[in-house]
Design an enzyme around this catalytic site. Structure first.
Site, PDB file in Angstrom:
ATOM      1  N   HIS A   1       0.853  -1.186   0.000  1.00 24.76           N
ATOM      2  CA  HIS A   1       0.000   0.000   0.000  1.00 24.76           C
ATOM      3  C   HIS A   1       0.888   1.235   0.000  1.00 24.76           C
ATOM      4  CE1 HIS A   1      -4.267  -1.406   1.198  1.00 24.76           C
ATOM      5  NE2 HIS A   1      -3.684  -2.285   0.408  1.00 24.76           N
TER       6      HIS A   1
ATOM      7  N   PRO B   1      -6.001   1.464  17.946  1.00 25.06           N
ATOM      8  CA  PRO B   1      -5.588   0.892  16.648  1.00 25.06           C
ATOM      9  C   PRO B   1      -5.578   1.872  15.490  1.00 25.06           C
ATOM     10  CG  PRO B   1      -7.784   0.179  17.231  1.00 25.06           C
ATOM     11  CD  PRO B   1      -7.259   0.928  18.409  1.00 25.06           C
TER      12      PRO B   1
ATOM     13  N   TYR C   1       3.185   7.032   9.800  1.00 22.81           N
ATOM     14  CA  TYR C   1       2.377   5.862   9.434  1.00 22.81           C
ATOM     15  C   TYR C   1       3.271   4.725   8.929  1.00 22.81           C
ATOM     16  CZ  TYR C   1      -1.780   3.255   8.040  1.00 22.81           C
ATOM     17  OH  TYR C   1      -2.756   2.297   7.940  1.00 22.81           O
TER      18      TYR C   1
ATOM     19  N   LYS D   1      -0.315   0.788  14.973  1.00 28.08           N
ATOM     20  CA  LYS D   1       1.012   0.753  15.596  1.00 28.08           C
ATOM     21  C   LYS D   1       1.214  -0.383  16.589  1.00 28.08           C
ATOM     22  CE  LYS D   1       2.597   3.975  13.236  1.00 28.08           C
ATOM     23  NZ  LYS D   1       3.271   3.353  12.095  1.00 28.08           N
TER      24      LYS D   1
ATOM     25  N   TYR E   1      -9.795   5.823   6.028  1.00 26.96           N
ATOM     26  CA  TYR E   1     -10.042   6.287   7.402  1.00 26.96           C
ATOM     27  C   TYR E   1     -11.058   7.416   7.287  1.00 26.96           C
ATOM     28  CZ  TYR E   1      -5.790   3.883   9.038  1.00 26.96           C
ATOM     29  OH  TYR E   1      -4.838   2.944   9.357  1.00 26.96           O
TER      30      TYR E   1
HETATM   31  C1  PHB Z   1      -7.020  -3.659  10.190  1.00 20.58           C
HETATM   32  O1  PHB Z   1      -6.953  -3.978   8.985  1.00 20.58           O
HETATM   33  O2  PHB Z   1      -7.463  -4.436  11.078  1.00 20.58           O
HETATM   34  C2  PHB Z   1      -6.547  -2.285  10.587  1.00 20.58           C
HETATM   35  C3  PHB Z   1      -5.901  -1.494   9.645  1.00 20.58           C
HETATM   36  C4  PHB Z   1      -5.467  -0.222  10.005  1.00 20.58           C
HETATM   37  C5  PHB Z   1      -5.698   0.244  11.286  1.00 20.58           C
HETATM   38  C6  PHB Z   1      -6.350  -0.567  12.232  1.00 20.58           C
HETATM   39  C7  PHB Z   1      -6.781  -1.837  11.879  1.00 20.58           C
HETATM   40  O3  PHB Z   1      -5.288   1.498  11.621  1.00 20.58           O
END
Ligand code: PHB
Ligand code: APR
Length: 389
Positions: free
Chosen positions: A72, A292, A384, A296, A200
């Site tokens: 990604h 989450p 990130y 991280k 997001y």
């Molecule tokens: C996930 O794919 O479970 C996931 C991805 C990014 C995040 C949190 C969870 O920031």
């Protein structure tokens, strides 16, 4: 029995440390209180920083990851019907990869077992003794028989609810914590992801995240009250709410399907200091927890393992304990930066029960600044993809 490093916890941290040390001829035992299938049944995140990817390759478990993972190069930030992309590659010349934690944990278990690793499951009553001495040992019971493991060092990789952190006396240990007034309701579905990058999304109804595990396994989250129960959410209700929190052009094309997993995770920021006490070293969730939002958790466990692995190698191969002496300070320096990013992105994208109109204007102004500023996007991208070890 005797070993060089006794590792408590057979999650990603403990398994990765065990596999890395094994390949350098350093003997370990992993004590896990659950079964392998129980550990593999935990659904966790799937974003790997390059540091974690390199450690897994060094541990000899990168083959399936390299074959099956997705690269990604950026992510989408959405707010109501607006959105923008942040390019990791443009700002950092690096990417992240998408590869489920369940899969890398499976790869680590397979490697440990193929290489004769000593992993003991269904371990009860683990206790750490004489961690401050030169002869620490661990006691535990397996199938009602008592065991003692004498060792040089103990790695506490037993997660937030483990025994290792509690072994450090309250007079020595300092805990720092923030509990958020909401959780994430997560759903796993065998459907194609709605987009080829993560989304997001901040909406007036709350945060939402569209993620994935592979091209037919999607992972979706919506912010929810801590009083919610997954059983209260039908799949239909979940997807209806999710679609109301993301731009409509994504919602309109989303392919939904039955949930194969549905759970609610509370959000917490937590750090314990120090991460070393005598010959006990805390790693991963045993020492710190992040919300989450910034992906991280696993990646900060990885940097702990990197520091401890190199410190133990230096000790055993060069007789130099500098790395071990510096472990807590080095690990915490990176942990706190990951805590800050996770806390900041959580504040940026979630709705808080007590937010005022002014607070909402500040939140929107920060998102607009992130949208409009290359510098702000570079800072987001650097955090990130992962700060240097
Ligand atoms: C996930 O794919 O479970 C996931 C991805 C990014 C995040 C949190 C969870 O920031
Ligand atoms: N004795 C033996 N094992 C224990 C004990 C104990 N007293 N307490 C906990 N464990 C085991 C748990 O069963 C679990 O398998 O320790 C392991 C800890 O694993 P994680 O909680 O996954 O923590 P860690 O390995 O540090 O991984 C961090 O994984 O769980 C995610 O969100 C977490 O992404 C983060 C990453």
């Amino acid at each position: 029995m005797r070993t060089q490093v006794c590792i408590i916890g057979g999650g990603p941290s403990g398994l990765l440390l065990s596999q890395l040390l094994h390949r350098k001829g350093i003997d370990t035992i992993v004590l896990e209180r659950k079964t392998r299938n129980y550990v593999l049944g935990r659904i966790r995140a799937g974003i790997l920083e390059v540091g974690m990817v390199n450690l897994l390759r060094e541990a000899g478990v990168g083959t399936r990851m390299d074959a099956e993972s997705f690269v990604h190069e950026g992510t989408v930030i959405a707010y109501d019907e607006d959105e923008f992309s942040i390019s990791f590659r443009e700002h950092t010349n690096t990417d992240v990869i998408v590869y489920g934690q369940t899969e890398l944990t499976r790869d680590l278990y397979d490697a440990r077992e193929a290489e004769g690793g000593n992993i003991v499951f269904n371990v009860d009553g683990v206790e750490i003794h004489d961690a401050k001495s030169d002869a620490p040992f661990v006691t535990c019971s397996v199938d009602d028989s008592e065991h003692r493991i004498d060792c040089d060092f103990i790695a506490g990789c037993d997660g937030f609810h483990g025994v290792s952190r509690q072994t450090i006396p309250d007079t020595v240990r300092r805990d720092f914590e923030k509990v958020y007034p909401f959780g994430w309701l997560g759903v796993l579905t065998e459907t194609p992801p709605v987009h080829d990058e993560l989304i997001y999304s901040s909406s007036e109804r709350g945060f939402a995240l569209c993620s994935m595990r592979n091209d037919n396994l999607s992972r979706y989250y919506i912010q929810c009250p801590l009083t919610d129960d997954p059983a209260d959410w039908s799949d239909e209700a979940f997807f209806d709410e999710l679609k109301r929190r993301i731009p409509s052009h994504y919602a309109d094309k989303m392919i939904t399907g039955p949930s194969i997993e549905k759970s609610i995770a509370p959000l917490r920021s937590f750090v314990t200091e120090p991460m070393r006490w005598g010959n006990l070293f805390l790693c991963g969730d045993a020492a710190h927890i992040v919300p989450p939002t910034g992906a991280k958790g696993l990646n900060t466990a990885a940097s702990d393992i990197h520091y401890l692995y190199h410190g133990l190698m230096q000790h055993y191969m060069d007789g130099d304990s500098t790395g071990l002496d510096d472990y807590s300070q080095k690990a915490l320096a990176r942990v706190w930066k990951a805590e800050r990013f996770s806390w900041a992105t959580t504040n940026l994208l979630h709705r808080y029960p007590d937010q005022t109109e002014f607070d909402l204007k500040m939140q929107r102004a920060e998102i607009e600044f992130l949208r409009s500023s290359d510098t702000a996007q570079a800072v987001f991208a650097q955090n990130y993809v992962g700060l240097p070890y």
